[in-house]
Design a protein around this motif. Structure first.
Motif, PDB file in Angstrom:
ATOM      1  N   GLY A 187      21.955 -15.776  16.889  1.00 42.70           N
ATOM      2  CA  GLY A 187      22.493 -15.975  15.550  1.00 42.70           C
ATOM      3  C   GLY A 187      23.764 -15.204  15.263  1.00 42.70           C
ATOM      4  N   SER A 188      24.330 -14.561  16.290  1.00 43.14           N
ATOM      5  CA  SER A 188      25.523 -13.748  16.076  1.00 43.14           C
ATOM      6  C   SER A 188      26.792 -14.571  15.991  1.00 43.14           C
ATOM      7  CB  SER A 188      25.666 -12.714  17.195  1.00 43.14           C
ATOM      8  OG  SER A 188      25.839 -13.359  18.449  1.00 43.14           O
ATOM      9  N   GLY A 189      26.759 -15.805  16.510  1.00 47.24           N
ATOM     10  CA  GLY A 189      27.940 -16.664  16.481  1.00 47.24           C
ATOM     11  C   GLY A 189      28.572 -16.892  17.839  1.00 47.24           C
ATOM     12  N   LEU A 195      30.492 -18.625  11.921  1.00 41.82           N
ATOM     13  CA  LEU A 195      31.660 -17.776  12.152  1.00 41.82           C
ATOM     14  C   LEU A 195      32.299 -17.508  10.797  1.00 41.82           C
ATOM     15  CD1 LEU A 195      33.480 -19.185  15.338  1.00 41.82           C
ATOM     16  CD2 LEU A 195      31.881 -17.270  15.183  1.00 41.82           C
ATOM     17  N   ASP A 196      32.653 -16.251  10.563  1.00 45.23           N
ATOM     18  CA  ASP A 196      33.064 -15.865   9.209  1.00 45.23           C
ATOM     19  C   ASP A 196      34.411 -15.152   9.210  1.00 45.23           C
ATOM     20  OD1 ASP A 196      32.855 -15.717   6.492  1.00 45.23           O
ATOM     21  OD2 ASP A 196      31.418 -14.063   6.462  1.00 45.23           O
ATOM     22  N   GLY A 197      35.420 -15.840   9.729  1.00 42.38           N
ATOM     23  CA  GLY A 197      36.762 -15.287   9.719  1.00 42.38           C
ATOM     24  C   GLY A 197      37.094 -14.529  10.986  1.00 42.38           C
ATOM     25  N   VAL A 198      37.066 -15.225  12.135  1.00 46.63           N
ATOM     26  CA  VAL A 198      37.302 -14.592  13.430  1.00 46.63           C
ATOM     27  C   VAL A 198      38.759 -14.793  13.847  1.00 46.63           C
ATOM     28  CG1 VAL A 198      36.765 -14.703  15.898  1.00 46.63           C
ATOM     29  CG2 VAL A 198      34.919 -14.785  14.206  1.00 46.63           C
ATOM     30  N   SER A 199      39.430 -13.694  14.176  1.00 47.73           N
ATOM     31  CA  SER A 199      40.782 -13.723  14.722  1.00 47.73           C
ATOM     32  C   SER A 199      40.761 -13.016  16.073  1.00 47.73           C
ATOM     33  CB  SER A 199      41.773 -13.023  13.782  1.00 47.73           C
ATOM     34  OG  SER A 199      41.871 -13.706  12.542  1.00 47.73           O
ATOM     35  N   LEU A 200      41.309 -13.678  17.088  1.00 48.15           N
ATOM     36  CA  LEU A 200      41.303 -13.102  18.436  1.00 48.15           C
ATOM     37  C   LEU A 200      42.344 -13.787  19.292  1.00 48.15           C
ATOM     38  CD1 LEU A 200      39.812 -15.429  20.302  1.00 48.15           C
ATOM     39  CD2 LEU A 200      37.745 -14.416  19.372  1.00 48.15           C
ATOM     40  N   ARG A 201      42.641 -13.151  20.405  1.00 47.84           N
ATOM     41  CA  ARG A 201      43.492 -13.746  21.426  1.00 47.84           C
ATOM     42  C   ARG A 201      42.891 -13.480  22.796  1.00 47.84           C
ATOM     43  NH1 ARG A 201      49.137 -11.333  19.475  1.00 47.84           N
ATOM     44  NH2 ARG A 201      47.726 -10.109  18.179  1.00 47.84           N
TER      45      ARG A 201
END
Length: 247
Positions: free
Chosen positions: A59-61, A39-45
């Motif tokens: 491999g997408s995370g 994971l390369d900097g995930v922001s979510l709600r």
């Protein structure tokens, strides 16, 4: 806005409606001398009462994201809030307590204990919660009847079909009445007709107010969710639909 910083804004109305929040969450694995940024900097709600499908190629995370949501792993950096609580401040016992009381898990391979009956498998979380046996037995029976297996309480997993085993797993995930269910390819080991029955059951649980986060790689399965979050290379590639039941 770059994909790594893309944030779902489906639920900006207030903190009370946000059950899960990630801010710039990263997960890095060391593979020898190489770093793998799962994971390369995930922001979510994720809003309370929403139904999301997490999609993406291998491999997408997406599995890493589900593991972090389920407190089965810790982020390398970033902030994870569950119902307003900073998960990063919890020690291992605190994470176990959160999993036990607040999270329900549904696995592709069911993960039932073969030596236990249907009733005992459903009761298992309640044992760890310290419920009195008579109370937990009654609750397990109610859940079994709700999923259509009230006449199978004394059966063991190997005496059930795949669809029946997954129903038991769903009942077990509901035993502690968690606000959120995390489903990892819940129809992956089922035929299409049985898979549809399981998805319809999840849909009914969503209508009753459960938050559901489901990992899948199949578009037709993802269509049962009201929002689809597509992952690629450890970042959010795009968001489709509206996962808020009120939208």
């Amino acid at each position: 806005m770059s994909p790594a910083n893309k944030e779902s804004d489906m639920h900006d109305e207030g903190r009370s409606k946000t059950l899960v929040r990630f801010d710039d969450v990263r997960k890095v694995y060391q593979m020898g001398t190489a770093e793998v940024r799962a994971l390369d900097g995930v922001s979510l709600r994720f809003g309370r009462g929403s139904f999301w499908a997490i999609m993406g190629p291998s491999g997408s995370g997406k599995s890493t994201l589900l593991n972090l949501l389920g407190c089965l792993d810790r982020p390398s950096s970033g902030r994870y809030e569950f119902d307003g609580r900073d998960v990063g401040t919890l020690n291992d016992d605190g994470l176990s307590e959160l999993r036990l009381r607040e999270l329900g898990f549904i696995f592709q391979s069911f993960n039932l204990i073969p030596q236990l009956t249907v009733q005992e498998n459903i009761e298992l979380p309640l044992y760890y919660l310290g419920w009195e046996h008579g109370r937990s037995a009654r609750h397990a029976k109610e859940l079994a009847e709700e999923i259509g297996l009230g006449d199978r309480l004394s059966h063991r997993p190997m005496e059930l079909s795949g669809g029946q085993q997954q129903r038991v797993a769903i009942a077990r995930s509901l035993a502690n009445d968690p606000p959120i269910l995390l489903a990892d390819e819940p129809t992956g080991n089922l035929d299409s007709a049985t898979g549809t029955q399981i998805l319809e059951l999840l849909g009914k649980l969503h209508q009753r107010g459960k938050t559901i986060i489901m990992v899948t790689h199949e578009e037709d399965i993802a269509s049962y969710a009201t929002g689809q979050l597509h992952m690629r290379d450890g970042v959010i590639d795009r968001i489709e639909g509206s996962a808020d039941a009120s939208d």
